[in-house]
Design a protein around this motif. Structure first.
Motif, PDB file in Angstrom:
ATOM      1  N   THR A 107       0.851  -1.186   0.000  1.00  0.00           N
ATOM      2  CA  THR A 107       0.000   0.000   0.000  1.00  0.00           C
ATOM      3  C   THR A 107       0.886   1.235   0.000  1.00  0.00           C
ATOM      4  OG1 THR A 107      -1.706  -1.170   1.225  1.00  0.00           O
ATOM      5  CG2 THR A 107      -1.824   1.242   1.208  1.00  0.00           C
ATOM      6  N   LEU A 108       0.750   2.059  -1.036  1.00  0.00           N
ATOM      7  CA  LEU A 108       1.648   3.178  -1.229  1.00  0.00           C
ATOM      8  C   LEU A 108       0.923   4.512  -1.137  1.00  0.00           C
ATOM      9  CD1 LEU A 108       3.803   2.038  -4.279  1.00  0.00           C
ATOM     10  CD2 LEU A 108       4.671   2.585  -2.025  1.00  0.00           C
ATOM     11  N   SER A 109       1.651   5.525  -0.700  1.00  0.00           N
ATOM     12  CA  SER A 109       1.188   6.902  -0.791  1.00  0.00           C
ATOM     13  C   SER A 109       1.463   7.387  -2.211  1.00  0.00           C
ATOM     14  CB  SER A 109       1.934   7.773   0.216  1.00  0.00           C
ATOM     15  OG  SER A 109       1.652   9.127   0.001  1.00  0.00           O
ATOM     16  N   VAL A 110       0.429   7.901  -2.889  1.00  0.00           N
ATOM     17  CA  VAL A 110       0.553   8.294  -4.288  1.00  0.00           C
ATOM     18  C   VAL A 110       0.167   9.754  -4.455  1.00  0.00           C
ATOM     19  CG1 VAL A 110      -0.210   7.843  -6.646  1.00  0.00           C
ATOM     20  CG2 VAL A 110      -0.013   5.953  -5.018  1.00  0.00           C
ATOM     21  N   ASP A 123      -1.117  11.184 -13.392  1.00  0.00           N
ATOM     22  CA  ASP A 123       0.332  11.080 -13.547  1.00  0.00           C
ATOM     23  C   ASP A 123       0.941  10.816 -12.172  1.00  0.00           C
ATOM     24  OD1 ASP A 123       2.921  11.171 -14.416  1.00  0.00           O
ATOM     25  OD2 ASP A 123       2.976  13.336 -14.751  1.00  0.00           O
ATOM     26  N   PRO A 124       0.984   9.558 -11.744  1.00  0.00           N
ATOM     27  CA  PRO A 124       1.347   9.249 -10.366  1.00  0.00           C
ATOM     28  C   PRO A 124       2.840   9.280 -10.088  1.00  0.00           C
ATOM     29  CG  PRO A 124       0.903   7.247 -11.557  1.00  0.00           C
ATOM     30  CD  PRO A 124       0.614   8.371 -12.516  1.00  0.00           C
ATOM     31  N   VAL A 125       3.186   9.627  -8.852  1.00  0.00           N
ATOM     32  CA  VAL A 125       4.539   9.480  -8.356  1.00  0.00           C
ATOM     33  C   VAL A 125       4.427   8.926  -6.936  1.00  0.00           C
ATOM     34  CG1 VAL A 125       4.615  11.874  -7.541  1.00  0.00           C
ATOM     35  CG2 VAL A 125       6.745  10.619  -7.888  1.00  0.00           C
ATOM     36  N   THR A 126       5.327   8.034  -6.569  1.00  0.00           N
ATOM     37  CA  THR A 126       5.255   7.358  -5.276  1.00  0.00           C
ATOM     38  C   THR A 126       6.530   7.556  -4.474  1.00  0.00           C
ATOM     39  OG1 THR A 126       6.263   5.275  -5.987  1.00  0.00           O
ATOM     40  CG2 THR A 126       3.895   5.550  -6.432  1.00  0.00           C
ATOM     41  N   ALA A 180       8.450   5.240  -3.761  1.00  0.00           N
ATOM     42  CA  ALA A 180       9.464   4.404  -4.400  1.00  0.00           C
ATOM     43  C   ALA A 180      10.208   5.167  -5.485  1.00  0.00           C
ATOM     44  CB  ALA A 180       8.812   3.156  -4.988  1.00  0.00           C
ATOM     45  N   ASP A 181       9.472   5.968  -6.298  1.00  0.00           N
ATOM     46  CA  ASP A 181      10.111   6.774  -7.336  1.00  0.00           C
ATOM     47  C   ASP A 181      11.169   7.685  -6.724  1.00  0.00           C
ATOM     48  OD1 ASP A 181       8.242   6.691 -10.048  1.00  0.00           O
ATOM     49  OD2 ASP A 181       7.034   6.449  -8.245  1.00  0.00           O
ATOM     50  N   ARG A 182      10.771   8.395  -5.683  1.00  0.00           N
ATOM     51  CA  ARG A 182      11.671   9.383  -5.072  1.00  0.00           C
ATOM     52  C   ARG A 182      12.841   8.713  -4.353  1.00  0.00           C
ATOM     53  NH1 ARG A 182       6.492  12.132  -3.682  1.00  0.00           N
ATOM     54  NH2 ARG A 182       6.286  13.893  -5.121  1.00  0.00           N
ATOM     55  N   ALA A 183      12.578   7.591  -3.701  1.00  0.00           N
ATOM     56  CA  ALA A 183      13.657   6.890  -2.998  1.00  0.00           C
ATOM     57  C   ALA A 183      14.719   6.407  -3.981  1.00  0.00           C
ATOM     58  CB  ALA A 183      13.087   5.714  -2.212  1.00  0.00           C
ATOM     59  N   ALA A 184      14.276   5.860  -5.115  1.00  0.00           N
ATOM     60  CA  ALA A 184      15.227   5.335  -6.094  1.00  0.00           C
ATOM     61  C   ALA A 184      16.029   6.448  -6.745  1.00  0.00           C
ATOM     62  CB  ALA A 184      14.478   4.535  -7.158  1.00  0.00           C
ATOM     63  N   GLU A 185      15.358   7.543  -7.129  1.00  0.00           N
ATOM     64  CA  GLU A 185      16.105   8.631  -7.765  1.00  0.00           C
ATOM     65  C   GLU A 185      17.085   9.271  -6.797  1.00  0.00           C
ATOM     66  OE1 GLU A 185      15.394  12.751 -10.251  1.00  0.00           O
ATOM     67  OE2 GLU A 185      14.024  11.062 -10.567  1.00  0.00           O
ATOM     68  N   THR A 186      16.730   9.339  -5.535  1.00  0.00           N
ATOM     69  CA  THR A 186      17.644   9.874  -4.514  1.00  0.00           C
ATOM     70  C   THR A 186      18.918   9.046  -4.440  1.00  0.00           C
ATOM     71  OG1 THR A 186      15.835  10.803  -3.209  1.00  0.00           O
ATOM     72  CG2 THR A 186      17.914  10.381  -2.066  1.00  0.00           C
ATOM     73  N   GLU A 217      13.412  12.671 -13.494  1.00  0.00           N
ATOM     74  CA  GLU A 217      11.976  12.944 -13.520  1.00  0.00           C
ATOM     75  C   GLU A 217      11.483  13.614 -12.246  1.00  0.00           C
ATOM     76  OE1 GLU A 217       7.677  10.891 -14.493  1.00  0.00           O
ATOM     77  OE2 GLU A 217       9.407   9.578 -14.181  1.00  0.00           O
ATOM     78  N   GLU A 218      12.017  13.251 -11.096  1.00  0.00           N
ATOM     79  CA  GLU A 218      11.401  13.644  -9.835  1.00  0.00           C
ATOM     80  C   GLU A 218      12.031  14.854  -9.149  1.00  0.00           C
ATOM     81  OE1 GLU A 218       8.712  12.318  -9.534  1.00  0.00           O
ATOM     82  OE2 GLU A 218       8.956  10.550 -10.776  1.00  0.00           O
TER      83      GLU A 218
END
Length: 263
Positions: A28-31, A43-46, A48-54, A72-73
């Motif tokens: 269950t993710l915050s979107v 146009d979702p971002v989670t 996980a997106d931010r953690a990986a790009e960091t 992207e983020e």
């Protein structure tokens, strides 16, 4: 750095990003909907997106402080540098949210504004696609092997993929529909995984619109390294995104361009 070092570095980046992403997959993710404020499509971002790009950005900055980063983020950095890294931490976030394993981490390297190295990593299936424009390979459950496009020259024999035909508007949709009606098989909804399958010889055409540089830069060296062709619909280089056509052969690319170049 020698090319072998860059290859090892980009693969390491992708694996570390995968380690950051996988704990979030099928949970269950915050979107956040980035499209809502613009009145655009979902146009979702989670997290996980931010953690990986960091993770990816931190490693690049540590290793190459003078390199640029386009992601992207987060905000762009030093885009006028000789080397610029282009990042999409999760290409296919909608599939990720649905628990479908047809997303991937895209990391590309541009040198003097030309894509020279790219990786698409699907950590859940354990597949790493990597190319440098001259060759491409996959390392996955079946081991390491060369990637090579399929020999298909006619639309009637081709398999076509696109993320969602509803993304094509007006004349775009008409041109796309003409190609879809001519091919043997069409499948939807696989984002970057479609391009990886083209490089692997499983798919013959990928047609999309509205792409950003981070959606395509990493995939260009993989497709071209496997013997494929990827351009915009007017035949320009694909690195800036927009309307994209990827094909497994020059003949098939030309056949699709007969429809798409008129838009």
């Amino acid at each position: 750095m020698r090319p072998v070092d860059l290859n090892a570095f980009i693969e390491g980046l992708a694996r570390q990003a995968g380690e950051a992403i996988l704990p979030f997959f099928r949970t269950t993710l915050s979107v956040q909907d980035k499209g809502r404020a613009k009145g655009a499509v979902f146009d979702p971002v989670t997290e996980a997106d931010r953690a990986a790009e960091t993770v990816i950005r931190r490693r690049i900055i540590e290793a190459f402080p003078m390199h640029g980063i386009l992601g992207e983020e987060f905000d762009d950095e030093r885009l006028d540098a000789e080397h610029v890294w282009v990042i999409d931490p999760i290409d296919g976030t909608r599939a990720f949210l649905c628990g479908l394993p047809v997303w991937g981490t895209l990391i590309g390297l541009m040198r003097n504004n030309r894509p020279v190295l790219g990786v698409m990593h699907q950590p859940y299936t354990g597949e790493m696609f990597i190319g440098d424009g001259g060759s491409a390979r996959i390392n996955g459950p079946r081991g390491l092997r060369e990637l090579r496009v399929r020999d298909c020259e006619a639309l009637a024999d081709a398999t076509l993929m696109t993320t969602d035909p509803r993304l094509f508007k007006g004349p775009e949709r008409s041109a796309y529909d003409a190609i879809e009606s001519a091919v043997r098989l069409t499948r939807y909804g696989t984002d970057c995984y479609a391009y990886a399958m083209l490089a692997a010889g499983q798919v013959d055409l990928v047609i999309e619109t509205g792409l950003k540089p981070y959606d395509i830069v990493a995939l260009i060296p993989i497709i071209e390294g496997a013997g494929g062709v990827v351009t915009t619909w007017d035949g320009s280089p694909a690195k800036d995104g927009g309307r994209i056509l990827a094909a497994g052969s020059a003949a098939l690319h030309a056949a699709a361009m007969e429809h798409l170049s008129k838009v």
